[in-house]
Design an enzyme around this catalytic site. Structure first.
Site, PDB file in Angstrom:
ATOM      1  N   ALA A  33       0.824  -1.226   0.000  1.00  0.00           N
ATOM      2  CA  ALA A  33       0.000   0.000   0.000  1.00  0.00           C
ATOM      3  C   ALA A  33       0.852   1.266   0.000  1.00  0.00           C
ATOM      4  CB  ALA A  33      -0.926   0.001   1.203  1.00  0.00           C
ATOM      5  N   GLY A 134     -17.513 -13.007  -3.314  1.00  0.00           N
ATOM      6  CA  GLY A 134     -16.578 -13.061  -2.171  1.00  0.00           C
ATOM      7  C   GLY A 134     -15.140 -12.814  -2.546  1.00  0.00           C
ATOM      8  N   ASP A 201     -30.102 -13.038  -3.758  1.00  0.00           N
ATOM      9  CA  ASP A 201     -28.685 -12.717  -3.534  1.00  0.00           C
ATOM     10  C   ASP A 201     -27.921 -12.752  -4.868  1.00  0.00           C
ATOM     11  OD1 ASP A 201     -26.212 -12.607  -1.660  1.00  0.00           O
ATOM     12  OD2 ASP A 201     -25.853 -14.397  -2.882  1.00  0.00           O
ATOM     13  N   LYS A 205     -26.011  -9.631  -7.134  1.00  0.00           N
ATOM     14  CA  LYS A 205     -24.632  -9.692  -7.641  1.00  0.00           C
ATOM     15  C   LYS A 205     -24.582  -9.520  -9.166  1.00  0.00           C
ATOM     16  CE  LYS A 205     -23.321 -12.665  -3.772  1.00  0.00           C
ATOM     17  NZ  LYS A 205     -23.304 -14.062  -3.313  1.00  0.00           N
TER      18      LYS A 205
HETATM   19  N1  HSE Z   1     -25.076 -16.140   0.960  1.00  0.00           N
HETATM   20  C1  HSE Z   1     -24.124 -16.033  -0.092  1.00  0.00           C
HETATM   21  C2  HSE Z   1     -23.891 -17.397  -0.714  1.00  0.00           C
HETATM   22  C3  HSE Z   1     -22.794 -15.502   0.342  1.00  0.00           C
HETATM   23  O1  HSE Z   1     -24.468 -18.391  -0.308  1.00  0.00           O
HETATM   24  O2  HSE Z   1     -23.110 -17.441  -1.657  1.00  0.00           O
HETATM   25  C4  HSE Z   1     -22.802 -14.046   0.546  1.00  0.00           C
HETATM   26  O3  HSE Z   1     -23.165 -13.381  -0.604  1.00  0.00           O
END
Ligand code: HSE
Length: 436
Positions: A33, A134, A201, A205
């Site tokens: 950094a 992630g 979810d 994304k």
């Molecule tokens: N709940 C999400 C999953 C992880 O099962 O991939 C966090 O976004």
């Protein structure tokens, strides 16, 4: 140079993961950094627990506004999740001149346009690598690594919980409820798994990836979202017999008519690399005009994989902190005044191919009636499988794979097929993608 000061909102799985990774890899991170990175204040609900965890390394407070308004803090890392409180905190932090690092896909998919506009006005950065897949650096790849390309489509396994459930259903031949119970017992699925299993979810994304890939605003409200809770084990078995796997895919594609933005169970050829991504792993396939197909694979959740992305963002912000805001990478990869208003297509306008399962009376002429309906709607059959009827049962399953057609045509065909007396139950329809 003085260390950059970080305030953490939340010390749960992601927050504590980031705290630990920063502490453990401090020396190497500083060398990367160019200056130290110091967590100086953390806001949590359970102050005593957090004090025990950080063992005096920084101040712990109960009121998140004390982090957001601390004049010494340069970067606010939001790991609380949810929309309402976090929106308020993030906007306040931005107004106070703080850079934001967040793992919160729901917040950005729904309020991203407002947050990015506020950040631009305040000349601060909003970094969100951890919000999608992630630990996989897919935002960096889309926004920077693939910047030469006209991206054509993205298809991702971007929800580990549902991928784990689908893998269990296939491996063990069990139905959805049993696989969900396994996932909950092993800690992959939340006690309330609705957002994961209903595709929400994944839709958050893919909405974010779509905006970055095509230079459009985030438009979660336009996404088509279908989860896996109604998926039957028998369809996974039939798909397998036909050389396919069923995955919950987040898909976004550029077409002449507009942008496709959809999440649904999808049959994909078993021979594709992405079809073999099993368990809770994530993978994202991106097709660019210059590079062709590229595949990104890794852990989409968990303390340290997510921390890997959060800390990478903190380092990025640290490096660019003193740069002219005009020279930073734009939030959505395209310059804010160059975003386009290309429409997101309603699902009825999407063109793809289909798997149809029909439970029919096992008598003469049934198949002819069904194929006539498809032919009249100009839907071409790619493959057809009729199972032998079980002894003593006057009914059987017919599986039809179609060539590409528009969703509205398949809807019309299904309505007509279901109206036939010889068709004994609702038609099961699963979309298919060749991903070639
Ligand atoms: N709940 C999400 C999953 C992880 O099962 O991939 C966090 O976004």
């Amino acid at each position: 140079m003085k260390p950059i000061k970080v305030g953490l909102l939340g010390l749960g799985t992601v927050g504590y993961g980031a705290f630990r990774v920063l502490a453990r890899n401090q020396e190497e991170i500083q060398r990367r950094a160019g200056r130290g990175i110091e967590v100086t204040k953390i806001a949590v609900r359970d102050v005593e627990r957090a004090r025990a965890l950080v063992a005096g390394a920084c101040e712990v407070v109960g009121d998140p506004m004390l982090v957001v308004s601390d004049p010494d803090i340069d970067i606010v890392v939001e790991t609380i999740g949810g929309y309402d409180l976090t929106r308020e905190l993030v906007l306040q932090a931005i107004a106070n001149g703080k850079h934001i690092v967040t793992a919160n896909k729901a917040l950005l998919a729904v309020y991203g346009n407002e947050i990015f506009a506020a950040a631009r006005k305040a000349n601060v950065m909003v970094a969100f690598e951890a919000a999608v897949a992630g630990g996989i650096p897919i935002i960096k790849a889309l926004r920077e690594g693939l910047t030469a390309n006209r991206i054509q489509w993205i298809a991702g396994i971007i929800n580990g919980t549902t991928n784990f459930i689908l893998s269990e259903m296939r491996d063990k031949g069990i139905d959805f409820d049993a696989a969900l119970a396994d996932a909950q017992q092993l800690g992959y699925a939340e006690a309330d798994p609705t957002f994961d299993i209903e595709g929400v979810d994944a839709a958050h994304k893919v909405t974010i990836m779509s905006a970055i890939a095509f230079g459009v605003p985030v438009q979660f409200d336009k996404a088509y979202v279908e989860g896996i809770s109604r998926l039957a084990a028998i369809d996974i078995k039939y798909a397998e017999e036909l050389g396919y796997r069923i995955k919950l895919l987040g898909i976004t594609r550029r077409t002449d008519a507009g942008i496709e933005l959809r999440v649904h169970p999808t049959l994909i050829p078993a021979k594709r690399l992405i079809a073999n991504v099993e368990g809770a792993m994530n993978a994202v396939l991106v097709h660019g005009d210059a590079v062709g197909a590229t595949l990104y694979y890794g852990k989409g959740a968990g303390a340290e994989p997510t921390a890997s992305a959060v800390v990478a963002d903190i380092v990025d912000v640290t490096r660019l902190h003193t740069a002219d805001p005009e020279h930073r990478v734009p939030h959505l990869a395209f310059q804010h005044d160059a975003l386009s208003n290309t429409p997101v297509l309603p699902i009825e306008e999407v063109t793809t191919s289909y798997y149809l399962r029909l439970c029919v009376a096992d008598k003469a002429g049934v198949l002819a009636e069904i194929t006539r309906i498809l032919a009249d709607l100009n839907i071409s059959i790619d493959a057809l499988l009729q199972k032998e009827s079980r002894e003593g049962e006057p009914q059987t399953d017919i599986i039809i794979l179609t060539h590409e057609t528009q969703e509205k045509h398949i809807n019309a065909a299904i309505a007509k097929i279901e109206a036939l007396e010889t068709v004994l139950s609702k038609v099961t329809r699963i979309r298919m993608e060749a991903l070639s």
